[in-house]
Design a protein around this motif. Structure first.
Motif, short mmCIF file in Angstrom:
data_model
loop_
_atom_site.label_atom_id
_atom_site.label_comp_id
_atom_site.label_asym_id
_atom_site.label_seq_id
_atom_site.Cartn_x
_atom_site.Cartn_y
_atom_site.Cartn_z
N VAL A 114 -4.05 0.54 -13.03
CA VAL A 114 -4.04 -0.35 -14.19
C VAL A 114 -5.38 -1.06 -14.31
O VAL A 114 -5.87 -1.33 -15.40
N LEU A 131 4.60 -6.86 -9.14
CA LEU A 131 5.40 -5.72 -8.69
C LEU A 131 4.65 -5.00 -7.57
O LEU A 131 5.22 -4.62 -6.55
N ALA A 132 3.34 -4.83 -7.76
CA ALA A 132 2.53 -4.18 -6.74
C ALA A 132 2.56 -5.01 -5.45
O ALA A 132 2.79 -4.48 -4.36
N LEU A 140 7.29 -11.16 -9.47
CA LEU A 140 8.28 -10.30 -8.82
C LEU A 140 8.09 -10.25 -7.31
O LEU A 140 8.91 -9.66 -6.61
N VAL A 146 1.61 2.73 -2.62
CA VAL A 146 2.07 2.79 -4.01
C VAL A 146 1.66 1.52 -4.75
O VAL A 146 1.11 1.57 -5.85
N GLY A 147 1.86 0.38 -4.11
CA GLY A 147 1.48 -0.88 -4.74
C GLY A 147 -0.01 -0.91 -5.06
O GLY A 147 -0.42 -1.26 -6.17
N ILE A 148 -0.80 -0.51 -4.08
CA ILE A 148 -2.25 -0.57 -4.29
C ILE A 148 -2.68 0.39 -5.39
O ILE A 148 -3.49 0.04 -6.25
N ILE A 166 -0.97 1.55 -7.93
CA ILE A 166 -0.58 1.06 -9.27
C ILE A 166 -1.57 0.00 -9.74
O ILE A 166 -2.06 0.02 -10.87
N LEU A 167 -1.91 -0.90 -8.83
CA LEU A 167 -2.89 -1.93 -9.19
C LEU A 167 -4.22 -1.30 -9.60
O LEU A 167 -4.80 -1.65 -10.64
N VAL A 219 5.01 -0.02 -18.38
CA VAL A 219 3.90 -0.98 -18.46
C VAL A 219 2.60 -0.35 -17.94
O VAL A 219 1.54 -0.55 -18.52
N VAL A 220 2.71 0.43 -16.87
CA VAL A 220 1.52 1.15 -16.40
C VAL A 220 1.00 2.04 -17.54
O VAL A 220 -0.19 2.19 -17.73
N ALA A 252 8.05 -0.42 -14.70
CA ALA A 252 6.70 -0.22 -14.16
C ALA A 252 6.03 0.96 -14.85
O ALA A 252 4.87 0.88 -15.28
N ILE A 270 2.96 -6.21 -13.52
CA ILE A 270 2.41 -5.14 -12.67
C ILE A 270 1.81 -5.71 -11.39
O ILE A 270 2.05 -5.19 -10.30
N VAL A 271 1.04 -6.77 -11.53
CA VAL A 271 0.38 -7.34 -10.35
C VAL A 271 1.43 -7.73 -9.30
O VAL A 271 1.33 -7.37 -8.13
N MET A 321 4.83 -7.02 -4.56
CA MET A 321 6.17 -6.94 -4.00
C MET A 321 6.29 -5.74 -3.07
O MET A 321 6.75 -5.86 -1.93
#
Ligand SMILES: Nc1ncnc2c1ncn2[C@@H]1O[C@H](COP(=O)(O)OP(=O)(O)OP(=O)(O)O)[C@@H](O)[C@H]1O
Ligand SMILES: Nc1ncnc2c1ncn2[C@@H]1O[C@H](COP(=O)(O)OP(=O)(O)OP(=O)(O)O)[C@@H](O)[C@H]1O
Ligand SMILES: [Mg+2]
Ligand SMILES: [Mg+2]
Lengths: 286, 317, 519, 317
Positions: free
Chosen positions: D309, B130-131, B69, D301-303, D305-306, D257-258, D254, B127-128, B133
């Motif tokens: 997970v 998307l993050a 993504l 936010v991206g970091i 979420i990573l 899946v999270v 997201a 997820i990876v 992105m």
């Protein structure tokens, strides 16, 4: 820190230069006034914008500035702030619901009209015109409305294409290319913002088409530069987003100091072409 | 005889979407006089090239049952990085090498990061990427403060605007990328491993394939090609736009899947992807030529994609 | 019509009317293959009708048609003399048909109880029926205990070994009240103990009037429990008679179309140098395993389901970690961290459960065969497809893999032919030791013999072969030595000659409480 | 013993993301005095409710190994349809019934259409719902000509603004939806079938499950819940916005899946989805409260979420 006031700002987007400039105006004036700004951006998502205002209310800010995603839809957010007696100001786009202390903006319909009138003159009232549109945002709908109003009494000015360029340069380029393919005899293009106009310019240059006029909106530096260099981009509607920003903060400062502030604070719009730009530059260097 | 028939249906099944594409070409040729001109057809390939190049990398990724993504944001950030470096005060050849190099290197690094998170930390690709992105998009805006990078050296724009003979350079690049990718997928060990990992990753591992490595390489490829596209796009618009490539991920994945690649991995071809990309590109172009209103266009695009894939499925029965 | 012929015809009709199931003139065509070419088949209540034939003969396809899993192109099916329309598995279930499919059809994410009872949830309030999970586990345990198995019903079936999955598959069919029960190679990964329980159940069902179709490549089983036997070859019925009416030899001849002498063509070689030595190896359930394998030897490993044989193979192969102990391979300390390292060092593992851990199902036959040996086939980066095709063609001929071409996806091959494809893959590699985990599961007698001959060829070249198998006659017939495992330990190593069924079984059950539990 | 440990790790694995969520709550409580107030926490649940309700339907869809990209457009079009009907010149109770009814019915029909294309024409869910996504978005714009529907009857806004005791109505609806969905998934036949179809659709079919029906029902559920969310959102903004719900699909997927649901089907829980939704909602809220710049927010936010997970995965080892 030792800020006098904390002000929440809910921008429409930060993906466009216009709002970057508006934000810059807000920031520079806020620094002078010793206000702290909390700046958020909804990226065209009304639900998100309301959430951001709610977060400001939770945070108990002293005032809120909104550039609404939608004039009516933002009402609930504004009311929420009203309930907590937090003063709300709108910038650039007005709100029609809820109580707003003051609205600071340039008039998008008027801007569109200026662009239209410029074309009427440049084309002597006849010709084929395309719009690189992004009809998903109220301010753009207003610009196009104003633009069409200006053309209304010239039946020989025809809008032969109205395509969606997404308001971003890469998509605008694609859309403009297609328009140029379909209309070899196109006379003018109106881009609803500078990314759209510059995308159209990229397309015109790609086709090496000459004699075609592009009008943009916002007069961002790359657009101004293109006008100066005598490209197809001939003129730009100017709003003064930086001024909208500074005036907004000044208005808030007036409000806090107990002065009466007007319900709407107009910020001038204009249209600039090469001559106007050179004049301005000359003035600045003086 | 039965083998003959088997071959034929297999062929049709593989390129069924091609029939839909040809119908589309005929349709627009009939409706718009501007469509079937050499100029316009080259124009379509030029426009399609940006997403089609990304779609090649995406095909590899999806063949391994993954997804990427981050491509749209990569386009933006690679363009921004390249143009920022281009403006450095060094001689032009150095600037170009450094600029393009930085953009491509960034793509490689981003892909490698994605691959490592996916294989070493076992986080699902969705997820990876998307993050990544949101991270890269944010970074592009932070670096540029939301303003385009412009006033680039003369000549950068020629990369994407130039033509060799009469074919636009991005079109040529796209064709080369597809040809090489087709060769790699069908003829090399790496290609074989990509299919194996996507078809059954555990079995592939037990057959002695370093599946992690294959995955990392695949994401690197996707990152690299996205960055390449990003640079071409920056050249086309002669500026580094932090808001470039918005929503490309969906367009690109759609092209790959319309082209017959299975999201569950192990099945698909880059030829399908090329047709899928062109099908969507031609559709947009044709509708613009016909001056179909932009809202209505969206509706039509949706319907045509459904119909095209339906045709494909009916053939496969 | 003569009177005699008429009466024969009448008798046949009468038989049919008494028959529980009659399938007539069944035809099924796949691209490139006529899988069934007008097959007749019938089944009486209370009989066990065995269906045998080479790999790819069409046995599973015939039964899939009965189960509504695939559609026939022509022919008719009647049950109790009534024409039966079976177009979905639901139709088949309504008619009282239960099928144990050859390739497991379990939902790995659901637990044992949920899998056993899948599709049998009470009607209740339609879709929103609330399920009584306690009762479900109780019911599942009941069914399993009929099979004499103790299995934690809360474990997702994805965590079970092949044999355990097979047991769940059987329980799933038994839990339904069926009148016709089809077992498509139920014994392929079962060992003696489970098989005995299965036979007891089959006898009970027979006495209850259930008609049973039993497909197996282990002909002993046919003679042990079959009443009638039908032989398919190349999609046609070539024989049908009571089991008493044929002997083993004839049956084999009918299946493979030629005389087959010597089912186990063992050649005895002089033991070579040691190639693999395992000392005090422990890993997970494996405790203190010690043995060694020499060049040119076929080393068997026997044991009951869950004894840890497959686990041992995976530890040696580097796909599972060892806790302690030492492995010496080809004179060097050996602890591969991945299958790749093992393969590069010259150790190959043919895994059990071909569909999950062996084949790349969407890939074609050629690509599956060459997968572990591509480095041999590349010139630069490019695969030499000519050489690849030649090699793959050679193996398909040698192993008599029945496939329309090298270019069809393996997922279209019959079970046994799929197994041969993986076998071909490992034969293609240049290994010094090959571990075969249930290599002949689902392989027909003719092909089994080809595989044994191949093993002979391999050991003749000085390769060490480790054969894990649940087929005791095969171990006894082909191995030089047999290690017996029980609950993760080696309980004895028997030489050829001293090994007997009894000796192996007693070692395999040395520890009491040989119940199965995963995890 | 091993079984005991197995249970514990299974529990941790299932709710591992919960630990990340709790850490997040502690973090923001420490950093912002405005965060851990009843008012703000209710505010977060109110904000999250819109996407969380959609995420419930998406969980069902993803459990069957499908995907629904049309949810965001459904939100917009359901809101538009409801508000258009609400403005009809009929008595208020009739208007409300008809309006909400139309919105929900549309959701059901869209879901049914998706389900039918997926099962009867065997088109992959990604393509079907991508097509519906652009079709419905276009339709929403065509109907409204791009302008919001407003001047709605008094009182419509109260639906989303009202509170029962002190809890916002959308929060309550969200909780009810989650509770019912949890019950359905874990205790009913339908729930069992959803897992079965997602885990191994062929096995489910052979066991006598009407897999097509299950799939159609699942997409109907997703459509219905998206429409419900769309109506709540319209009430919250007291207007029908054709551009509402942009990019919701990615946010919602997201969250699912999270929350631990596998995109390959068969594995996942709605409790995970609730936590996933809240984790992302709290993150946005907390960053706003802390005055983190919006570009930087994206990066953060991206970091996060990573990291979240990743924590989940490390626990699962
Ligand atoms: N889905 C399919 N597509 C194409 N061919 C198929 C398909 N399924 C089966 N076949 C072919 O039909 C033939 C009969 O297969 P079937 O599975 O019935 O054999 P079988 O007698 O059960 O063999 P085995 O003993 O190996 O299980 C084989 O040649 C196989 O390749
Ligand atoms: N993937 C797995 N997850 C959990 N437990 C497993 C797994 N694979 C095997 N086991 C368990 O490990 C133990 C050893 O199984 P293994 O497969 O090695 O036995 P085996 O002797 O080969 O018997 P089988 O005939 O069942 O293959 C069994 O109790 C089995 O349940
Ligand atoms: Mg079979
Ligand atoms: Mg085993």
């Amino acid at each position: 820190g030792g800020a006098d006031k904390i002000i929440g700002v809910a921008l429409l987007t930060r993906a466009h230069v216009f709002y970057r400039d508006l934000e810059a105006g807000l920031r520079s004036e806020a620094a002078k006034q010793n206000y702290e700004l909390i700046i958020t951006s909804a990226e065209f998502d009304l639900g998100k914008q309301i959430a951001q205002i709610e977060d400001f209310v939770a945070r108990k800010v002293d005032a809120i500035i909104v550039c609404p995603v939608d004039s009516r839809g933002i009402g609930p957010g504004i009311r929420k702030a009203n309930d907590e007696s937090i003063p709300v100001f709108t910038a650039d786009i007005a709100a029609t619901e809820g109580m707003v202390v003051s609205h600071i903006a340039s008039d998008n319909v008027a801007g569109g009209r200026l662009a239209g009138e410029y074309l009427v003159k440049a084309l002597n009232g006849r010709g084929k015109i395309a719009i690189i549109n992004h009809p998903a945002v109220t301010s753009v709908l207003d610009r196009v409305r104003g633009f069409k109003e200006a053309l209304a009494s010239y039946p020989q000015l025809k809008i032969v294409a109205d395509v969606n360029g997404g308001g971003v340069r890469d998509k605008a380029l694609q859309a403009a290319t297609d328009v140029l393919q379909a209309h070899r005899d196109l006379d003018a293009i109106f881009g609803i913002n500078d990314d759209s106009a510059l995308g159209a310019l990229d397309a015109v240059q790609q086709f090496r088409r000459s004699g075609l006029i592009i009008i943009g909106y916002d007069a961002t530096p790359p657009a101004a530069d293109a006008i100066r260099r005598e490209t197809a981009l001939k003129a730009d509607v100017v709003q003064y987003p930086t001024i909208i920003g500074t005036v907004t903060i000044k208005t808030i400062a007036d409000y806090f100091s107990g002065r009466k502030v007007p319900a709407t604070v107009p910020v001038e719009v204009g249209i600039v072409d090469k001559a106007a730009l050179e004049q301005m530059a000359a003035k600045e260097t003086q | 005889m039965p083998v003959e028939r088997g071959k034929l249906t297999a062929l049709l099944a593989e390129y069924g979407i091609g029939a839909a594409f040809i119908l589309e070409l005929i349709f627009f040729s009939l409706l718009s006089p501007h469509f079937a001109t050499l100029d316009n057809l080259l124009n379509v390939t030029l426009q399609t090239s940006i997403t089609a190049i990304i779609a090649v990398g995406m095909t590899f990724v999806i063949l391994t049952a993954g997804i990427d993504l981050s491509v749209g944001s990569l386009v933006a950030l690679a363009g921004v990085l390249t143009t920022v470096v281009l403006k450095a005060d060094v001689p032009a050849p150095v600037a170009y090498t450094l600029g393009v190099g930085t953009g491509l290197l960034f793509g490689v690094l981003s892909g490698a990061a994605a691959g490592i998170f996916i294989t070493k930390f076992r986080i699902t690709p969705f997820i990876v990427t998307l993050a990544l992105m949101t991270i890269w998009r944010g970074t592009a805006f932070v670096i540029t403060e939301g303003r385009p990078v412009w006033e680039l050296p003369e000549g950068f724009a020629d990369l994407a605007r130039g033509r060799i003979l009469f074919v636009p350079i991005p079109t040529l690049i796209m064709l080369v990328v597809f040809a090489v990718a087709h060769f790699v997928l069908t003829r090399t060990k790496f290609g074989r491993y990509v299919y194996a990992v996507g078809g059954n990753s555990e079995a592939a591992r037990l057959a002695g394939i370093r599946t992690d490595r294959v995955l990392i390489q695949v994401y690197i490829l996707s990152g690299l090609l996205s960055a390449l596209s990003g640079i071409l796009l920056a050249s086309r618009v002669n500026s580094g736009q932090p808001n470039a490539g918005l929503m490309y991920e969906l367009d690109v994945i759609a092209a790959v899947v319309v082209g017959g690649t299975s999201l569950f991995g192990g099945r698909g071809t880059v030829i399908g992807t090329l047709i899928g990309s062109l099908l969507i590109g031609v559709l947009r172009n044709g509708l613009n030529l016909l001056n179909v209103e932009s809202y209505v266009q969206q509706v039509v695009v949706g319907i045509v994609i459904l119909l095209a894939v339906m045709m494909d499925r009916l053939r496969k029965r | 019509m003569t009177k005699q012929r008429w009466s024969r015809w009448r008798q046949k009709r009468l038989n049919e009317m008494n028959s529980l199931l009659v399938m007539q003139g069944i035809v099924k065509e796949y691209p490139g293959v006529r899988a069934l070419d007008g097959v007749d088949f019938d089944l009486q209540a209370g009989e066990v009708h065995c269906l045998v034939g080479e790999n790819g003969a069409g046995k599973s396809t015939l039964m899939k048609i009965l189960g509504g899993a695939v559609q026939k192109d022509a022919g008719s099916v009647s049950i109790d003399g009534q024409e039966a329309m079976i177009s979905t598995p639901i139709d088949a279930q309504r008619l009282g048909i239960g099928i144990i499919y050859q390739d497991f059809r379990l939902v790995d994410e659901l637990n044992v109880a949920e899998n056993i009872l899948l599709g049998q949830e009470p009607a209740g309030f339609g879709f929103l029926t609330v399920l009584d999970r306690k009762a479900e586990h109780k019911r599942a345990e009941e069914v399993l205990s009929q099979l004499g198995e103790v299995l934690d019903t809360h474990i997702p079936t994805g965590h079970l070994s092949a044999a355990q999955r097979q047991i769940v598959e059987i329980a799933k069919a038994l839990s339904r009240n069926v009148r016709i029960l089809v077992m498509d190679e139920p014994s392929a990964s079962l060992s003696e103990h489970e098989l005995n329980n299965l036979f007891i159940i089959i006898k009970r069902l027979k006495s209850e009037g259930v008609g049973i179709v039993y497909i197996s490549h282990r002909l002993d089983e046919v003679f042990a429990i079959g009443d009638r036997v039908t032989v398919l070859r190349d999609g046609s019925r070539v024989h049908a008679s009571p089991v008493g009416g044929v002997d083993r030899r004839t049956l084999i001849r009918l299946m493979v179309g030629r005389e087959l002498e010597q089912e186990y063509p063992k050649i005895e070689l002089r033991p070579g140098a040691e190639i693999l030595r395992i000392e005090n190896l422990s890993a997970g359930m494996l405790k203190n395993i010690t043995f060694s394998v020499t060049r040119g030897e076929i080393f068997g490993i026997a044991g009951l389901v869950g004894a840890g044989r497959s686990e041992l193979a995976h530890v040696l192969f580097g796909s599972k970690r060892k806790d302690s102990g030492k492995v010496v391979f080809d004179g060097k300390d050996f602890s591969p961290r991945s299958p790749r390292e093992a393969i590069e060092a010259g150790l190959g593992l043919l895994t059990e459960d071909r569909n999950r851990y062996g084949l790349i199902l969407p890939m074609n036959v050629r690509e599956n065969i060459s997968l572990s040996n591509l480095h041999e086939l590349v010139r630069g980066f490019v695969i030499d497809r000519g050489t690849e095709r030649t090699a793959a063609g050679r193996f398909t001929d040698q192993l008599k893999i029945k496939t329309p071409s090298l270019e069809v996806p393996v997922e279209t091959l019959s079970g046994g032919n799929r197994q041969k494809v993986i076998l071909a893959r490992w034969l293609f590699t240049k290994s010094k030791v090959l571990i075969f985990d249930e290599p002949t599961a689902g392989i027909d007698v003719g092909a089994k013999r080809e595989i044994y001959l191949l093993m002979n060829e391999l050991v003749g070249r000085g390769i060490g072969v480790v054969m894990i198998s649940s087929d005791l006659p095969e171990l006894l017939g082909m191995c030089d030595r047999i290690a017996v495992m029980c609950l993760g330990r080696v309980t004895g190593i028997l030489r050829r000659g001293e090994a007997t069924q009894e000796a192996i079984l007693s070692l395999a059950t040395q520890f009491s409480g040989t119940e199965i539990h995963a995890g």
